[in-house]
Motif scaffolding. Sequence first.
Motif, PDB file in Angstrom:
ATOM      1  N   GLY A  61     -54.207  10.312  18.650  1.00 28.36           N
ATOM      2  CA  GLY A  61     -53.311  11.364  19.118  1.00 28.36           C
ATOM      3  C   GLY A  61     -51.851  10.941  19.134  1.00 28.36           C
ATOM      4  O   GLY A  61     -50.966  11.708  18.737  1.00 28.36           O
ATOM      5  N   GLY A  62     -51.595   9.698  19.590  1.00 28.33           N
ATOM      6  CA  GLY A  62     -50.215   9.225  19.651  1.00 28.33           C
ATOM      7  C   GLY A  62     -49.557   9.261  18.276  1.00 28.33           C
ATOM      8  O   GLY A  62     -48.420   9.707  18.122  1.00 28.33           O
ATOM      9  N   GLU A  63     -50.310   8.827  17.281  1.00 31.58           N
ATOM     10  CA  GLU A  63     -49.763   8.810  15.915  1.00 31.58           C
ATOM     11  C   GLU A  63     -49.479  10.240  15.434  1.00 31.58           C
ATOM     12  O   GLU A  63     -48.462  10.489  14.768  1.00 31.58           O
ATOM     13  CB  GLU A  63     -50.747   8.115  14.976  1.00 31.58           C
ATOM     14  N   GLY A  70     -45.243  14.400  31.738  1.00 31.67           N
ATOM     15  CA  GLY A  70     -46.121  14.750  30.615  1.00 31.67           C
ATOM     16  C   GLY A  70     -46.710  13.490  29.989  1.00 31.67           C
ATOM     17  O   GLY A  70     -46.277  12.370  30.273  1.00 31.67           O
ATOM     18  N   TYR A  71     -47.691  13.680  29.160  1.00 26.54           N
ATOM     19  CA  TYR A  71     -48.295  12.542  28.476  1.00 26.54           C
ATOM     20  C   TYR A  71     -48.615  12.915  27.031  1.00 26.54           C
ATOM     21  O   TYR A  71     -49.283  13.911  26.771  1.00 26.54           O
ATOM     22  CB  TYR A  71     -49.577  12.083  29.191  1.00 26.54           C
ATOM     23  N   HIS A  72     -48.113  12.090  26.097  1.00 28.55           N
ATOM     24  CA  HIS A  72     -48.366  12.375  24.684  1.00 28.55           C
ATOM     25  C   HIS A  72     -48.881  11.152  23.933  1.00 28.55           C
ATOM     26  O   HIS A  72     -48.951  11.184  22.703  1.00 28.55           O
ATOM     27  CB  HIS A  72     -47.087  12.897  24.028  1.00 28.55           C
ATOM     28  N   GLY A  73     -49.180  10.077  24.654  1.00 19.76           N
ATOM     29  CA  GLY A  73     -49.692   8.889  23.987  1.00 19.76           C
ATOM     30  C   GLY A  73     -48.778   7.698  24.200  1.00 19.76           C
ATOM     31  O   GLY A  73     -47.686   7.817  24.767  1.00 19.76           O
ATOM     32  N   HIS A  74     -49.238   6.538  23.727  1.00 23.04           N
ATOM     33  CA  HIS A  74     -48.516   5.305  23.999  1.00 23.04           C
ATOM     34  C   HIS A  74     -47.812   4.726  22.772  1.00 23.04           C
ATOM     35  O   HIS A  74     -47.344   3.595  22.807  1.00 23.04           O
ATOM     36  CB  HIS A  74     -49.484   4.264  24.574  1.00 23.04           C
ATOM     37  N   PHE A  98     -44.454  20.199  24.473  1.00 31.89           N
ATOM     38  CA  PHE A  98     -45.159  20.316  25.750  1.00 31.89           C
ATOM     39  C   PHE A  98     -46.660  20.266  25.497  1.00 31.89           C
ATOM     40  O   PHE A  98     -47.136  20.724  24.453  1.00 31.89           O
ATOM     41  CB  PHE A  98     -44.878  21.678  26.416  1.00 31.89           C
ATOM     42  N   GLU A  99     -47.392  19.748  26.470  1.00 30.38           N
ATOM     43  CA  GLU A  99     -48.842  19.975  26.472  1.00 30.38           C
ATOM     44  C   GLU A  99     -49.039  21.430  26.905  1.00 30.38           C
ATOM     45  O   GLU A  99     -48.269  21.922  27.738  1.00 30.38           O
ATOM     46  CB  GLU A  99     -49.517  19.085  27.519  1.00 30.38           C
ATOM     47  N   THR A 100     -50.058  22.068  26.402  1.00 27.71           N
ATOM     48  CA  THR A 100     -50.294  23.454  26.810  1.00 27.71           C
ATOM     49  C   THR A 100     -50.511  23.508  28.324  1.00 27.71           C
ATOM     50  O   THR A 100     -49.941  24.341  29.026  1.00 27.71           O
ATOM     51  CB  THR A 100     -51.517  24.043  26.072  1.00 27.71           C
ATOM     52  N   ILE A 133     -46.739  21.882  20.178  1.00 28.55           N
ATOM     53  CA  ILE A 133     -47.708  22.018  21.266  1.00 28.55           C
ATOM     54  C   ILE A 133     -48.769  20.930  21.131  1.00 28.55           C
ATOM     55  O   ILE A 133     -49.397  20.788  20.074  1.00 28.55           O
ATOM     56  CB  ILE A 133     -48.332  23.440  21.248  1.00 28.55           C
ATOM     57  N   ASP A 134     -48.916  20.177  22.201  1.00 28.55           N
ATOM     58  CA  ASP A 134     -49.908  19.105  22.242  1.00 28.55           C
ATOM     59  C   ASP A 134     -51.203  19.665  22.826  1.00 28.55           C
ATOM     60  O   ASP A 134     -51.300  19.962  24.013  1.00 28.55           O
ATOM     61  CB  ASP A 134     -49.355  17.956  23.116  1.00 28.55           C
ATOM     62  N   GLU A 135     -52.181  19.843  21.916  1.00 31.40           N
ATOM     63  CA  GLU A 135     -53.474  20.432  22.316  1.00 31.40           C
ATOM     64  C   GLU A 135     -54.551  19.351  22.395  1.00 31.40           C
ATOM     65  O   GLU A 135     -55.741  19.659  22.271  1.00 31.40           O
ATOM     66  CB  GLU A 135     -53.885  21.479  21.277  1.00 31.40           C
ATOM     67  N   ILE A 136     -54.110  18.110  22.602  1.00 31.64           N
ATOM     68  CA  ILE A 136     -55.078  17.009  22.562  1.00 31.64           C
ATOM     69  C   ILE A 136     -56.104  17.139  23.686  1.00 31.64           C
ATOM     70  O   ILE A 136     -57.265  16.785  23.519  1.00 31.64           O
ATOM     71  CB  ILE A 136     -54.341  15.656  22.532  1.00 31.64           C
ATOM     72  N   GLN A 137     -55.698  17.679  24.820  1.00 30.84           N
ATOM     73  CA  GLN A 137     -56.688  17.898  25.889  1.00 30.84           C
ATOM     74  C   GLN A 137     -57.170  19.346  25.930  1.00 30.84           C
ATOM     75  O   GLN A 137     -58.296  19.615  26.316  1.00 30.84           O
ATOM     76  CB  GLN A 137     -56.073  17.522  27.248  1.00 30.84           C
ATOM     77  N   THR A 138     -56.286  20.274  25.585  1.00 29.54           N
ATOM     78  CA  THR A 138     -56.646  21.690  25.777  1.00 29.54           C
ATOM     79  C   THR A 138     -57.325  22.321  24.571  1.00 29.54           C
ATOM     80  O   THR A 138     -57.833  23.438  24.677  1.00 29.54           O
ATOM     81  CB  THR A 138     -55.379  22.513  26.111  1.00 29.54           C
ATOM     82  N   GLY A 167     -56.612  16.248  18.943  1.00 25.35           N
ATOM     83  CA  GLY A 167     -57.195  14.903  18.836  1.00 25.35           C
ATOM     84  C   GLY A 167     -58.462  14.787  19.653  1.00 25.35           C
ATOM     85  O   GLY A 167     -59.222  15.743  19.786  1.00 25.35           O
ATOM     86  N   LYS A 168     -58.629  13.627  20.237  1.00 24.04           N
ATOM     87  CA  LYS A 168     -59.774  13.306  21.124  1.00 24.04           C
ATOM     88  C   LYS A 168     -61.117  13.830  20.588  1.00 24.04           C
ATOM     89  O   LYS A 168     -61.704  13.213  19.735  1.00 24.04           O
ATOM     90  CB  LYS A 168     -59.507  13.849  22.520  1.00 24.04           C
ATOM     91  N   GLY A 169     -61.576  14.960  21.121  1.00 24.56           N
ATOM     92  CA  GLY A 169     -62.909  15.459  20.789  1.00 24.56           C
ATOM     93  C   GLY A 169     -63.067  15.911  19.352  1.00 24.56           C
ATOM     94  O   GLY A 169     -64.172  16.261  18.923  1.00 24.56           O
TER      95      GLY A 169
HETATM   96  C1  LIG Z   1     -52.237  15.326  26.061  1.00 23.61           C
HETATM   97  C2  LIG Z   1     -52.411  14.042  25.299  1.00 23.61           C
HETATM   98  N1  LIG Z   1     -51.602  13.788  24.258  1.00 23.61           N
HETATM   99  C3  LIG Z   1     -51.716  12.651  23.540  1.00 23.61           C
HETATM  100  C4  LIG Z   1     -52.671  11.706  23.852  1.00 23.61           C
HETATM  101  C5  LIG Z   1     -52.759  10.448  23.042  1.00 23.61           C
HETATM  102  O1  LIG Z   1     -53.911  10.421  22.286  1.00 23.61           O
HETATM  103  P1  LIG Z   1     -54.504   9.008  21.797  1.00 23.61           P
HETATM  104  O2  LIG Z   1     -54.993   8.287  22.998  1.00 23.61           O
HETATM  105  O3  LIG Z   1     -55.597   9.390  20.832  1.00 23.61           O
HETATM  106  O4  LIG Z   1     -53.371   8.284  21.112  1.00 23.61           O
HETATM  107  C6  LIG Z   1     -53.532  11.943  24.926  1.00 23.61           C
HETATM  108  C7  LIG Z   1     -54.550  10.933  25.303  1.00 23.61           C
HETATM  109  O5  LIG Z   1     -55.039  10.881  26.400  1.00 23.61           O
HETATM  110  C8  LIG Z   1     -53.394  13.128  25.677  1.00 23.61           C
HETATM  111  O6  LIG Z   1     -54.188  13.390  26.724  1.00 23.61           O
END
Ligand SMILES: Cc1ncc(COP(=O)(O)O)c(C=O)c1O
Length: 349
Positions: A28-30, A54-58, A105-107, A138-143, A167-169
């Motif tokens: 997701g971060g990439e 907010g959180y978008h990865g490391h 933004f994350e949704t 829009i970051d839909e990695i969780q939503t 991402g993720k799932g």
């Molecule tokens: C909303 C959101 N964006 C981005 C990421 C980053 O994804 P990844 O851990 O696959 O790099 C996460 C991971 O928890 C996340 O929850």
Amino acid sequence: SEARARLAEFFVSLAPRSLDKVLFFSGGGEAVDFAIKLARGYTRKRKIISAYGGYHGHTGLALAAGDIKYKKYFLPLAPGFIQVPFGDLEYLSKTIDNDTAAVIFETIPATYGIYIPPKDFFKKVKSLCEKYGALLIIDEIQTGLGRTGKLWGIQNFDVVPDIMVVGKGLSGGIYPMAAACFKSKYESVFKKEPFLHVSTFGGSELGCIVALEVLKISSSTEFLENVNYIAKIFADGFNQLKNDFSNYITEIRQLGLMMGVKFKNELWGPLMSKACFDEGLLCVYSNNDKSVLQVLPPLILQEDQAREIILRLRKAIERASDRRYQLKVISSFVKAQMKNQIDYFKSLF
Ligand SMILES: Cc1ncc(COP(=O)(O)O)c(C=O)c1O
């Protein structure tokens, strides 16, 4: 590869209208890094606006867009990142300008406490973006993938972003796999230099095969109906819990199975996580708003399992409201934090 092409074709057939290009990544971060690069490359502007907490990865640009907590040790970060309070349109309108490449933004920001914005929030954000020629990421990695009861969380807000990250799932949580889909006109960024973003493992063969199946399942009516059915059971259960424990619970935050319980203060998140653990439930608290307990069960949950979880949540609250239990958990929590601090200070000598 054929598997990647098949996945890409199916992915864009399900993506919000006009997001007809997709690229795959190993995480997701990439994918977020790519989305930010695409926005800057296309608009030729610098500023990236994201939300506090907010959180978008490391990874590099994703980290810069996230909360200070995770980045303060790694300064200096990429410049040009500005943060605003999530949901505050007035603040956003004073921050966005002609040098803004994107708003990301994350949704529903999960780490910030499953904060569900008003229905018209993203429409207003999008029109601000349009006014200043910025893109909405829009970051839909969780939503994404059915979590909110619709395939994409952003569909609940009747708006089409310019770039959407998933991402993720997407690969069932097993194979490294994330995606960013976007409007085809942004592809012009790569026309001169196709190697502007490449990723050896992005879109791995096996991951693509799995992701195709995941997408077929997640987009099926039966699957989404189940999410909404189970969400209703939780809504009723939470209502009851809120009535019965009004001294502790201040708010229920829920959209489909994206669920959070807000407690009266920030000790309650860690307290409840431990109490849930003792009841056999894995519910982490939101790290950027510790008063919120995240309740994010698998989307394939069945009715009896949902009822069992609600029952165990009740037991966990009862457990957490016991004075001796509170003191025990809080003191071990504080001790662990102190130990971390001491280790950190020692490392400075
Ligand atoms: C909303 C959101 N964006 C981005 C990421 C980053 O994804 P990844 O851990 O696959 O790099 C996460 C991971 O928890 C996340 O929850």
